[in-house]
Structure formats: structure tokens, C-alpha cells
Design an enzyme around this catalytic site. Structure first.
Site, PDB file in Angstrom:
ATOM      1  N   SER A 665      15.939 -40.039  27.639  1.00 46.28           N
ATOM      2  CA  SER A 665      15.697 -40.272  29.064  1.00 46.28           C
ATOM      3  C   SER A 665      15.731 -41.772  29.357  1.00 46.28           C
ATOM      4  O   SER A 665      16.762 -42.411  29.186  1.00 46.28           O
ATOM      5  CB  SER A 665      14.369 -39.630  29.469  1.00 46.28           C
ATOM      6  N   ASP A 738      20.458 -30.012  32.713  1.00 47.76           N
ATOM      7  CA  ASP A 738      19.385 -30.989  32.922  1.00 47.76           C
ATOM      8  C   ASP A 738      18.936 -30.977  34.384  1.00 47.76           C
ATOM      9  O   ASP A 738      19.735 -31.191  35.284  1.00 47.76           O
ATOM     10  CB  ASP A 738      19.883 -32.385  32.534  1.00 47.76           C
ATOM     11  N   HIS A 772      16.380 -31.004  30.328  1.00 44.60           N
ATOM     12  CA  HIS A 772      16.160 -32.411  29.975  1.00 44.60           C
ATOM     13  C   HIS A 772      15.716 -32.567  28.523  1.00 44.60           C
ATOM     14  O   HIS A 772      16.127 -33.484  27.829  1.00 44.60           O
ATOM     15  CB  HIS A 772      15.121 -33.009  30.919  1.00 44.60           C
TER      16      HIS A 772
END
Length: 800
Positions: A665, A738, A772
Site C-alpha cells: 500500500s 482491490d 487490497h
């Protein structure tokens, strides 16, 4: 007959497609795969009476078939249309109740053919637990006796958790308030493949709708119909003893209802049309009301339109944060912004605290105003004493007051510190349930119990403290033993002379112990084993070093089994940047070398099995004024990474020509920037990142400016804009589904194309059905295999 030249062109075309075609799932070495698939220690929940611990076994990595089950992306949610509930990617497999005094462990008899949907919920008296069971027809409500483990289904309805918790206990420990699928609704709307027309949105002149880049939003009228169908529920109260129920309302789009302590009233928020295509369901047009126990609306507290114009890092206009006061039958509190919800507006006071008593026919009473944003209100065991906290956004500063609600002007400061100050963090109050079902801070007179993380320059040593709410004086009740990491779980008796700890050390996995505070006697309650005993030889160190500008840094270093001092190893550095206002708090140590190391999922820790030294959670502080700190983002992360390499080099551990870096991330964003703006790394691994900040134009992470206010900053920190400078090989991994704000899969796809177009070295891996974070067993094993192969190819050989 096809011409040879045409045939050759077609052959080359299909060959090029083959290079990009999906290949089968890979696996890492068998010993690594075995560790990944070992059962984790159970998660837990404590009984409200402090008599037992609920242990829940689970599988964090189900098969890819589970993730491949159809789901709908609606209003920021992912809904399983078969069960009419949110998508669930964790498999809960078994439940047991560990009683403390009787030394018993009772297995809960889960029904055959169904699947537990989450961690069960205790009844207030600690005698029952309630849970959902997924079946082919929907999610059923079940209740089990905590003493025997015998379970039964409650009524015949199906639960609906689309807009919040599907059930919760009432104070009598017999009844539950449940959110159910309307029993007489018709079939789901049929979505035609032929569109009714274009999807149209239009701005309102002068209205600033500076929203984040949300995903899974409504896109057309068909989505609206599906959302309304699956999110609509009915609220009812049902007996767990005899299945009798009473309906509270007609089907509607209800957010979490909140009952008053006397359970004669409830606060309910209802979503209404028009919906929005630019924000999730929580910002849809809505109305919040007070109902009586029969479901009749008594008073409207606030009506809001679609709130897509909430200022950046601001709050909604009007009443918000509704909460019932403990120890009163029906007294409601909330706060309202005095600055229009905009943190940039200069005002003397930002919020006001309001109160309204049953029967709710009078005008609300303003109790006080706060200079900064009111961030929390916590109830103590003294009827009219509360802890009120406000947050100063400009300084990142939190102040907590002890306040007498009958004399609010006489508040006294209890805590006053930077939100980032780990060393002075008092921890969180310990709560206890009082007769009647209310939860208040556990106290002995003016002394309140706090569960403190115990951060220090030597590492974290959690402790249980008592703090005098009048004077602020602190007394330590228990602190973890040397060379261990022990966390307070709960008191084990009414006299608070015994506590339950979750004990772990470098070599011992977390287990529960009952400890006598006077005698020190301790008793093991569980005996969970090390799931990866083959890695007990890994050496773990908490390391501290300093950045060139004097900012202290730290991380946790892992060395492979059999490491010999002086042996230089390839290094893998894993990090995630965080923002701080000052160097002092940025440099505080927040980890511990006394915690047990779990090797799970796709953790970069597995690199120790490949002969790497791994520096985990290497601090990458971005220090400065909250308004402008990203002006030097690149310089600061480059300097932090180089300081880590220099330090490991000075210890004789790192071969600085064979250092890799990675992150997930925002850590992936950092990784791509480090490769673009330094030559310190042999390779990089970036997972689920955002690399083009012009695609998140109204802020990212803690950035307060928009792209149009600071275009040079957005471009300077975007690895996409510097793709021509990325010379070290970069492995990009991203979940195809995601749904995290800002990290669209296209972020990785476009960076890959940019590197490819500039002649760089990169590989793009898109994981089917993954979001994610990666959950499926096949995905996790594949990610590890990709990481190992990339490191073997580009990290083991010395760079010229």
C-alpha cells in the site's frame, strides 16, 4: 491460402498474448508452504462477567473458490447475493469456551452443513453466545449455552448484515435485536444487459465536493435497485428461549440501531433516496430519529442530504456522534460542529456538546463548547463524570479532560500530549459491565484502570496501571516480566486480585495465563504450540540507528538460522512511512524483540528461509509541519532507507550491493520512490500501491492539500512521473479486485507500462479475486513464490 507474412504476423501476435496470459498458481518451497498452511492460534473474546474466554479457531486463507463466489459491488460494499450478507473471506471453523475457575474447556456444537460467519457474541450474563451460520439459503441466527456447548437455531428468519451488525443482545440476556431479510419480499431486480440510458451526474455550481477516490460505488439505476433490495432489512426483537418475536418496523435501509440503557427508546438512522454515485452508503441522504420501543418515531434529530461536500479532514454539519449516557435510563448526547465542519475555518470553538433527556419533547441543552474537535466521550463509574477528549489538528495534539457533566465549566486536564507520543501514551481505559448492562470505566474510587502499551526506548513493555482521575497520579498494578511481552486481557475475579494475561516471548507463542497479583502465582489456561518450530533458530533483534539529520530510527532485524557473526548477507527491508510533527516522537521505539514471531500469509519474514537478513518495520518517518511535510517526502525516505543500510553494513551483516526493499500500500508507494530516487537497492517489491498521485487529487495519506493547491508536490512524489528513473528491477503485485481508496489496480498497470515503455525491468502480477490484502491460499503461496524468484534473480548476485 494464407500468405506467409500474414501467418508470421498472427503467430507473433498470439505469442505476445501468451507472454501476458494468466499462468497457473505457483508455490514456494514445500517447507514454506507447510508453515503458511499451519493453523494459527485462535482468536478470542472475553465474557462480560470475566468468567471465561471464548476461543475461535479460523482459517485465514481459504481456497480461491471461496473468493470466486459471486458478489455485487454496491455503494462501497461487497454483497454476497446468495446469503444477502457482506462478502466474508475468513473461515471460522471451531469454537470453545475456556472457563477460568472450573478449569473447563467446553466445545460449542456448531451445526453440520453450515459455516460460522464470525466471532460469536456473549450475552450480558455470560451464559449464552449468539452467532450466524451461513447456509445455502442465507445466514441463520444460532444461540449456544456457554456451560454445555449445546446450540439451537433461533426462529426461522435469515440475517442481513449489509448495513451493520446483524444482531446484538438485549440486557435481559434472553432477547436479541436482529436485522433480518424481509420475509415477504419478492425476487431480486433483474438487471438487463440492455442499458436504459447513460449514467449522468451533474455538479452543483459553487458546491465543493472534494471526495476521496472510493471504489465499488453505485454506477447506474440498476445498481440503485440492487442496493435497495439487498440492503433493506427489518428490525425485530426475538427470544432465544421460545423464538417469539416482535417486529419494530417495516423494511427499510436502517443503519445500526442504538438502544437506550432502559431499552425503552432507540436511535435509528435510515438511508433515503437520492443515493449517490460518488460516495459510499454512509454519506447517502439520511435521517436520524428517536423511536420508542415499539418502533414509533418520536423525534427527528437530524436530516442530511448526500454529504459529498464534507470538507477534507472535516466532519458533517449538524448533529453527529449520538451516544446514550451510561447509568441514566435514557439521556442522549451528541456533538455539533461550530465551524461548518471545516478544519480550516478560524473559530474560537469547533464543537459543542448537546444533551437531551426522555421523553425528548424539550429543546436540547448545550453543555459546553470545545476549542478543538471533540474526539471522544467516555463514561466513568461515577454517574456524571466523563472523560472528554478533543483533538488539535494543527498540532496533532490530544487533550483529555475529566469533566463533571453537572458543572462542565470546571473540567480539569487529565492527559495532554502529542497523538504520536508513544512513550507518554496512557493507554486505553479498562471497561466493566455494571448491573443493568451499561459499560463504564473500571474504577476503585477515583482510581481508574488503564491498559497501557508501555512503549519505551528499550522496547514495549505493556502494563496495567491505575490512574487517579482527579490528580492524574499513576500507579502500576502489573508490568510484564523481563524478556517477555504480556498483555492484560481481563480481571479474573470481582475483587480484581487476579488478572488474565496473554503471555508470549521470543521463543514461546502467545498463551493465556491467570495471575494472582498479590502472590505472583500464575496458572496456564491454554497451551498453544509453535506452528513453525523449524524456525526457532531465527535470531531477532530490536535495532536502533540514526538518520543523517539526527532523527532516531528503529526496526526489528531477523537473521536466518545458523547465522555466524561477520557473515554478510543479502538484506530485505520492509517498511511503511508514517507522518510526525517532530523528530522526538518520530524516533520513539514502538516495537519489541520479546514478541513471538509468526510466519503467516505472504509475510516478507519468509525471506529468512531463503538466507536473507530481514529488517521488518524499518521506521520511515516523514517529519514536519502537517501542512507541508510531503515537500520533503522523497529526501526523508531516501535518507531513512540509507541509514538502515549503513547501520547493517557497519555491523558486518549487510552486503550493501544485495539489498532489496518492499512494502504494501503506502509502503509500495515508498518502494517505487526509493527505486526512482536512489541507487541503494538491487530490487524492489511493491504490493497494492498507488503510484500516480494525480489520481488521488484531493489528498493521500495525511496530505492536506489538493493537487491544484500543490501540483509540484503531487508530481514529485509520484513514481509514475519518475518511471524513467526506475532502473532497479521492480516486482509489482496487485489484487484485481482491490477496493481500497486510491489503490485501483490501474495504478500498478500504468506504472508497469511506464517502466516498460522506458526500457526498465518490471513484472506485473494481478491476483484474481483478491482485494487490497491477499487472502486465498493459492494467492498467498503464489505471492511468496514470486517474491522469492524475483529476489533470487536480482538480489543474490552482486551488482556491478
Amino acid at each position: 491460402m494464407m500468405k506467409p507474412s500474414v501467418f508470421l504476423l498472427l503467430l507473433l501476435f498470439f505469442c505476445s498474448l501468451g507472454v501476458q496470459a494468466q499462468s497457473g498458481y505457483k508455490k514456494p518451497p514445500a517447507d514454506v508452504a507447510a508453515i503458511v498452511q499451519a493453523a494459527p492460534t485462535p482468536t478470542f473474546s472475553t465474557s462480560p462477567t470475566n468468567e471465561a474466554i471464548l476461543l475461535v479457531e479460523y482459517n485465514p486463507n481459504p481456497g480461491i473458490a471461496t473468493l470466486a463466489e459471486p458478489f455485487l459491488r454496491l455503494a462501497g460494499l461487497r454483497i454476497n447475493p446468495q446469503t444477502n450478507c457482506r462478502q466474508n473471506t475468513t473461515e471460522y471453523t471451531a469454537v470453545s469456551v475456556r472457563w477460568l475457575v472450573q478449569d473447563l474447556s467446553i466445545p460449542v456444537q456448531l451445526p453440520a452443513g453450515g459455516q460460522l460467519t464470525g466471532i460469536p457474541s456473549w450475552s450480558p450474563d455470560g451464559r449464552q453466545i449468539a452467532f450466524g451460520i451461513k447456509t445455502a439459503a442465507g445466514v441463520e441466527l444460532w444461540v449456544a449455552e456457554a456451560w454445555t456447548g449445546k446450540a439451537h437455531r433461533v426462529n426461522t428468519f435469515y440475517l442481513n448484515d449489509v448495513l451493520g451488525a446483524p444482531f446484538f443482545w438485549m440486557d435481559d440476556s434472553e432477547h436479541l435485536c436482529a436485522r433480518i431479510v424481509p420475509p415477504y419480499r419478492g425476487p431480486a431486480p433483474v438487471v438487463s444487459r440492455v442499458p436504459e440510458g447513460p449514467a449522468i451526474e451533474e455538479t452543483t455550481p459553487g458546491k465543493l465536493a472534494q471526495v476521496s477516490t472510493y471504489q465499488d460505488l453505485l454506477q447506474n439505476s440498476s445498481d440503485e435497485a440492487l442496493f435497495e433490495y439487498y440492503a433493506s432489512s427489518q428490525l425485530l426483537v426475538v427470544s432465544s428461549f421460545n423464538n417469539k418475536s416482535r417486529q419494530l418496523c417495516e423494511p427499510g435501509l436502517y443503519l445500526n440501531p442504538s438502544w437506550s440503557p432502559d431499552e425503552q427508546y432507540l436511535v435509528v438512522t435510515t438511508l433515503r433516496r437520492p443515493f449517490s454515485y460518488s460516495v459510499p452508503y454512509g454519506d447517502f441522504s439520511r435521517k436520524t430519529e428517536i423511536w420508542n420501543a415499539q418502533g414509533k418515531p418520536l423525534r427527528t434529530l437530524v436530516e442530511l442530504p448526500v454529504t459529498d461536500d464534507t470538507p477534507r479532514q472535516g466532519v458533517d454539519k449538524g448533529p453527529r456522534g449520538f451516544r446514550w449516557q451510561a447509568l441514566y435510563p435514557a439521556r442522549l448526547f451528541w456533538q455539533e460542529a461550530l465551524d461548518g465542519g471545516d478544519p480550516l475555518t478560524k473559530v474560537e470553538f469547533r464543537d459543542k456538546l448537546m444533551r437531551l433527556d426522555a421523553p425528548f419533547s424539550a429543546e436540547p441543552q448545550e453543555l459546553l463548547k470545545t476549542q478543538h474537535r471533540l474526539s471522544s466521550l467516555q463514561w466513568t463509574a461515577d454517574k456524571d463524570i466523563a472523560l472528554l477528549a478533543e483533538y488539535n489538528r494543527d498540532r496533532r495534539w490530544s487533550t483529555t479532560y475529566r469533566i463533571d457533566l453537572n458543572q462542565p465549566a470546571a473540567k480539569t486536564v487529565l492527559f495532554d500530549l502529542s497523538r504520536n507520543d508513544a512513550y507518554r501514551n496512557p493507554g486505553s481505559p479498562v471497561y466493566t459491565q455494571v448491573p443493568g448492562g451499561d459499560w463504564v470505566i473500571a474504577q476503585e474510587g477515583d482510581w481508574a484502570y488503564f491498559d497501557c502499551p508501555g512503549a519505551s526506548p528499550q522496547g514495549a513493555f505493556p502494563r496495567l496501571d491505575k490512574i487517579n482521575l482527579k490528580t492524574g497520579e499513576r500507579q502500576t498494578v502489573y508490568t510484564c516480566q523481563a524478556d517477555t511481552y504480556e498483555e492484560f486481557v481481563m480481571f479474573a475475579d470481582k475483587q480484581r486480585q487476579q488478572i488474565v494475561l496473554r503471555h508470549q516471548s521470543h521463543s514461546a507463542p502467545p498463551n493465556f495465563f491467570k495471575v494472582n497479583l498479590k502472590s505472583g502465582e500464575r496458572k496456564a489456561l491454554t497451551a498453544f504450540k509453535d506452528p513453525a518450530p523449524q524456525l526457532t533458530g531465527v535470531e531477532k533483534r530490536l535495532v536502533k540507528y540514526t538518520r543523517k539529520d539526527g532523527v532516531p530510527l528503529s526496526g526489528t532485524l531477523y537473521l536466518p538460522p545458523g547465522y555466524q557473526p561477520g557473515q554478510r548477507l543479502p538484506v530485505f527491508l520492509w517498511a511503511y512511512p508514517l507522518e510526525y510533527s517532530d523528530a522526538a516522537t518520530a524516533g520513539q521505539v514502538r516495537g519489541s524483540d520479546n514478541t513471538f514471531t509468526f510466519y503467516r500469509n505472504d509475510s516478507p519474514l519468509f525471506f529468512v528461509t531463503q538466507g536473507y537478513a530481514v529488517l521488518m518495520d524499518a521506521t520511515m518517518p516523514v517529519v514536519g509541519d502537517p501542512e507541508t511535510m510531503n515537500n520533503t517526502f522523497i529526501e526523508q525516505i531516501v535518507s531513512s532507507g540509507r541509514a538502515a543500510i549503513d547501520y547493517l553494513d557497519s555491523l558486518g551483516i549487510a552486503d550493501r550491493n544485495r539489498v532489496g526493499v518492499g512494502g504494501h500500500s503506502y509502503g509500495a508507494f515508498m518502494t517505487a520512490n526509493l527505486l526512482a530516487h536512489s541507487t541503494d537497492y538491487a530490487f524492489g517489491i511493491a504490493r497494492s500501491g498507488a503510484y500516480n498521485r494525480t489520481l488521488t487529487p484531493f489528498g493521500f495519506q495525511s496530505e492536506r492539500r489538493s493537487f491544484w493547491e500543490a501540483p509540484e508536490v503531487y508530481l514529485n512524489v509520484s513514481p509514475f512521473a519518475a518511471a524513467n528513473k526506475i532502473k532497479a528491477p521492480l516486482l509489482l503485485i496487485h489484487g484485481e479486485a482491490d477496493n481500497n481508496s486510491g489503490t485501483f489496480p490501474i495504478q500498478s498497470e500504468r506504472l508497469f507500462q511506464a517502466i516498460k515503455g522506458n526500457g526498465g525491468t518490471a513484472r506485473l502480477v494481478l491476483l484474481p479475486h483478491e482485494s487490497h490484502g491477499y487472502r486465498a491460499r493459492e494467492s498467498v503461496l503464489h505471492v511468496l513464490a514470486e517474491m522469492f524468484e524475483w529476489a533470487e534473480k536480482y538480489g543474490k548476485e552482486k551488482r556491478p
